[in-house]
Design an enzyme around this catalytic site. Sequence first.
Site, PDB file in Angstrom:
ATOM      1  N   GLY A   1      11.964 -34.284  33.189  1.00  0.00           N
ATOM      2  CA  GLY A   1      12.396 -35.266  34.182  1.00  0.00           C
ATOM      3  C   GLY A   1      13.700 -35.978  33.868  1.00  0.00           C
TER       4      GLY A   1
ATOM      5  N   ARG B   1      -1.562 -21.267  47.407  1.00  0.00           N
ATOM      6  CA  ARG B   1      -0.352 -22.097  47.407  1.00  0.00           C
ATOM      7  C   ARG B   1      -0.341 -23.088  48.563  1.00  0.00           C
ATOM      8  NH1 ARG B   1       3.782 -20.514  43.938  1.00  0.00           N
ATOM      9  NH2 ARG B   1       3.376 -18.510  42.977  1.00  0.00           N
TER      10      ARG B   1
ATOM     11  N   GLU C   1      13.873 -19.699  51.852  1.00  0.00           N
ATOM     12  CA  GLU C   1      14.176 -18.786  50.746  1.00  0.00           C
ATOM     13  C   GLU C   1      14.473 -19.591  49.486  1.00  0.00           C
ATOM     14  OE1 GLU C   1      17.293 -15.342  50.205  1.00  0.00           O
ATOM     15  OE2 GLU C   1      16.776 -15.659  52.321  1.00  0.00           O
TER      16      GLU C   1
ATOM     17  N   ILE D   1       7.076 -22.150  43.476  1.00  0.00           N
ATOM     18  CA  ILE D   1       7.716 -21.531  44.644  1.00  0.00           C
ATOM     19  C   ILE D   1       7.018 -22.091  45.880  1.00  0.00           C
ATOM     20  CG2 ILE D   1       8.028 -19.348  45.884  1.00  0.00           C
ATOM     21  CD1 ILE D   1       8.278 -18.030  43.100  1.00  0.00           C
ATOM     22  N   LEU D   2       7.806 -22.577  46.818  1.00  0.00           N
ATOM     23  CA  LEU D   2       7.212 -23.228  47.990  1.00  0.00           C
ATOM     24  C   LEU D   2       6.983 -22.217  49.110  1.00  0.00           C
ATOM     25  CD1 LEU D   2       9.285 -26.546  48.136  1.00  0.00           C
ATOM     26  CD2 LEU D   2       7.138 -26.069  46.942  1.00  0.00           C
TER      27      LEU D   2
ATOM     28  N   HIS E   1      19.712 -27.048  41.512  1.00  0.00           N
ATOM     29  CA  HIS E   1      19.620 -25.747  40.862  1.00  0.00           C
ATOM     30  C   HIS E   1      20.753 -25.635  39.840  1.00  0.00           C
ATOM     31  CE1 HIS E   1      18.711 -21.548  40.319  1.00  0.00           C
ATOM     32  NE2 HIS E   1      19.999 -21.263  40.481  1.00  0.00           N
TER      33      HIS E   1
HETATM   34  C1  GRF Z   1      17.270 -28.712  35.592  1.00  0.00           C
HETATM   35  O1  GRF Z   1      18.140 -27.862  34.913  1.00  0.00           O
HETATM   36  C2  GRF Z   1      17.294 -28.433  37.071  1.00  0.00           C
HETATM   37  O2  GRF Z   1      18.530 -28.017  37.532  1.00  0.00           O
HETATM   38  C3  GRF Z   1      16.296 -27.318  37.209  1.00  0.00           C
HETATM   39  O3  GRF Z   1      15.293 -27.632  36.279  1.00  0.00           O
HETATM   40  C4  GRF Z   1      15.821 -28.430  35.244  1.00  0.00           C
HETATM   41  C5  GRF Z   1      15.000 -29.682  35.194  1.00  0.00           C
HETATM   42  O4  GRF Z   1      15.379 -30.509  34.122  1.00  0.00           O
HETATM   43  N1  GRF Z   1      15.862 -27.184  38.570  1.00  0.00           N
HETATM   44  P1  GRF Z   1      14.878 -31.989  34.065  1.00  0.00           P
HETATM   45  O5  GRF Z   1      13.355 -31.955  34.103  1.00  0.00           O
HETATM   46  O6  GRF Z   1      15.447 -32.732  35.235  1.00  0.00           O
HETATM   47  O7  GRF Z   1      15.378 -32.529  32.760  1.00  0.00           O
END
Ligand code: GRF
Length: 215
Positions: free
Chosen positions: A14, A68, A146, A95-96, A112
């Site tokens: 987090g 899911r 997607e 995955i949603l 991402h």
């Molecule tokens: C980050 O690199 C984010 O881009 C990816 O997962 C990682 C989460 O890291 N989706 P954190 O839990 O926010 O430290």
Amino acid sequence: MSRKRTAILISGRGSNMGALISASMAPSYPAEIALVLSNRPDAKGLERAEEFGIATAVVDHKEFSGDREAFERQVDAVLKDHRIELVALAGFMRILTPYLVNAWTNRMINIHPALLPSFKGLATHERAIEEGVKLHGATVHYVSAEMDDGPIIIQGAVPVLDNDTPDTLASRVLQVEHQIYPKALELVASGKTRVSGTRVTGGAGQHDTASLVWP
Ligand code: GRF
């Protein structure tokens, strides 16, 4: 100004969640973090959220025997219970299905660790090094059906250095993630962004670089 009640969905440490919470401490920030929800009871980020005095919830995907959509119905119910208006995925490793994506169209964003549309999926830093790209980074985008797709709100770029390992590159990218995610949530929560098809306009204006952070 009414601040948008925002939920952050996590699965792990987090650190992006922490960056969003810190930004939201400013009284003028247009989003308040009203809930942190994890699919993993042991997610480290839950403890951090509690230290900040933020409500937390766990919806453990393992309790839904691989269904899911049933898992997502429960997530959605918890979001509704907390009167959530915006959702920020921050390292949420599920995955949603179209169920949750459609329920939150244009109200759910994700970060991402790559410059989309390059390097969707996992192991982005390893693949960036393998491919020999010189510029890498992170993207905040609206969530669409997607995976790692959807209209791009902000990107932040970092150089790839000759002696980079996946870990050194990941930590450089993470710093930029912590800059761009609060900016993206600010743009979305303040209603400045407009989504038309695959493009997001408006938020950053046409002549500034608020939608772009680069070396
Ligand atoms: C980050 O690199 C984010 O881009 C990816 O997962 C990682 C989460 O890291 N989706 P954190 O839990 O926010 O430290």
